[in-house]
Design an enzyme around this catalytic site. Structure first.
Site, mmCIF file in Angstrom:
data_model
loop_
_atom_site.group_PDB
_atom_site.id
_atom_site.type_symbol
_atom_site.label_atom_id
_atom_site.label_comp_id
_atom_site.label_asym_id
_atom_site.label_seq_id
_atom_site.Cartn_x
_atom_site.Cartn_y
_atom_site.Cartn_z
ATOM 1 N N ASP A 1 0.851 -1.203 0.000
ATOM 2 C CA ASP A 1 0.000 0.000 0.000
ATOM 3 C C ASP A 1 0.883 1.248 0.000
ATOM 4 O O ASP A 1 2.091 1.157 0.187
ATOM 5 C CB ASP A 1 -0.873 -0.010 1.263
ATOM 6 N N ASP B 1 0.560 3.706 2.263
ATOM 7 C CA ASP B 1 0.362 4.310 3.580
ATOM 8 C C ASP B 1 -0.689 5.425 3.444
ATOM 9 O O ASP B 1 -1.745 5.160 2.869
ATOM 10 C CB ASP B 1 1.703 4.789 4.160
HETATM 11 N N1 LIG Z 1 1.300 1.390 5.708
HETATM 12 C C1 LIG Z 1 1.851 0.545 6.568
HETATM 13 N N2 LIG Z 1 2.364 0.981 7.747
HETATM 14 C C2 LIG Z 1 2.930 0.106 8.619
HETATM 15 N N3 LIG Z 1 3.010 -1.208 8.408
HETATM 16 C C3 LIG Z 1 2.513 -1.690 7.261
HETATM 17 N N4 LIG Z 1 2.448 -2.936 6.789
HETATM 18 C C4 LIG Z 1 1.845 -2.895 5.594
HETATM 19 N N5 LIG Z 1 1.499 -1.619 5.270
HETATM 20 C C5 LIG Z 1 1.906 -0.846 6.302
#
Ligand SMILES: Nc1ncnc2[nH]cnc12
Ligand SMILES: CSC[C@H]1O[C@H](OP(=O)(O)O)[C@H](O)[C@@H]1O
Length: 293
Positions: free
Chosen positions: A209, A211
């Site tokens: 992703d 974030d």
């Molecule tokens: N955006 C994110 N922040 C922290 N850990 C994650 N693991 C997968 N995506 C994450």
């Protein structure tokens, strides 16, 4: 000849390695408590492999509840010579989209309240973390990514947060401004402990992703992560298959001499060491305690 025994820590979405031969389950207890789950020992393409599910099979443990010391001690005790970590992560860079594997070479540790060292009162040691990842393992992973056609970055800085919540937008933007490339919740203190245990370590951070730093996007939610995890986990299996074929069963020493870092790290002389600590460190520091090479 030293045999390679590849420790593999599987993170979110990777709870087993399906294609292992000669599988055995090892239930370990350690002086630091119980690891996240039983270790699974077997062979992949003739290479000895020891697998551990970081959050436990069934994903029972939050990042903060994982007993990282027990996990690394158990891998060492079971005979691992090297450790490869597989982790889900968020991307802090436009050019690292979901599906990219980032072969992390640096870390920023934002965690607190986790046990970060095997050493302590009565047995003090200071290892270097300037180069926290084994360049030999990272290079082998890059070669394997290329061979299986996974999009990858051959280096990157991973910021480790406590979680279990994802970050605020302000935090996410701050980490970008610091030059961090990916974000996760688990690689610290695992990296620190692997180094103290003289285990060469490399981390494959698999982007799921973006974030929450992008203006135009909706912020990360666990459902989005899970959707990408499945495809990433399948690619991770292909990666391990290739990696074990490339590495083969004979181990070559780490270019950084990680296997012997404790030779120059322990500051407490033998006569001042605590017997309780010596007993607890029987696996982690066993080589120097037994006077081995
Ligand atoms: N955006 C994110 N922040 C922290 N850990 C994650 N693991 C997968 N995506 C994450
Ligand atoms: C399920 S998303 C959040 C979760 O996934 C990562 O864990 P791991 O490194 O074990 O794959 C991340 O750090 C969080 O713990």
């Amino acid at each position: 000849m030293t045999e390679r025994v590849l420790g593999v820590i599987g993170g979110s979405g990777v709870y087993a390695i399906e294609d292992l031969d000669d599988v055995e389950r090892l239930d370990f207890d350690t002086p630091w408590g119980a690891p996240s789950d039983a270790l699974v020992r077997g062979r992949l393409n003739g290479v000895r492999v020891i697998f551990l599910a970081r959050h436990g099979v069934g994903h029972r443990l939050t990042p903060g509840a994982i007993n990282y010391r027990a996990n690394i001690d158990a891998l060492k005790r079971a005979g691992a010579s090297d450790v490869v970590s597989l982790s889900a992560c968020g991307s802090l860079r436009e050019d690292l989209p979901p599906g990219t594997f980032v072969l992390v070479d640096q870390f920023v540790d934002r965690t607190s309240g986790r046990e970060k060292s095997f050493f302590g009162p009565g047995f003090v040691a200071h290892v270097s973390l300037a180069e926290p990842v084994c360049p030999g393992l990272r290079g082998a992973l890059a070669q394997a990514c290329r061979a299986v056609g996974v999009p990858f970055a051959d280096r990157g800085t991973y910021v480790c947060i406590d979680g279990p919540q994802f970050s605020t937008r302000a935090e996410s933007r701050l980490y970008r401004a610091w030059g961090c490339d990916v974000i996760g919740m688990t690689n610290m203190p695992e990296v620190r402990l692997a180094r103290e245990a003289e285990l060469p370590y490399a981390s494959v951070a698999m982007v799921t992703d973006y974030d929450c730093w992008r203006e135009t996007d909706k912020a990360v939610e666990v459902g989005d992560v899970l959707a990408v995890l499945k495809a990433n986990a399948a690619a991770a299996r292909r990666l391990l298959d290739r990696l074990t074929r490339d590495l083969g069963p004979v181990r070559t020493p780490s270019p950084l001499g990680i296997e012997t870092v404790l030779d120059h790290a322990v500051i407490t002389p033998p006569e001042a060491r605590s017997p309780e600590m010596i007993a607890k460190l029987d696996a982690v520091a066993g080589r120097i305690l037994r006077g081995g090479a």
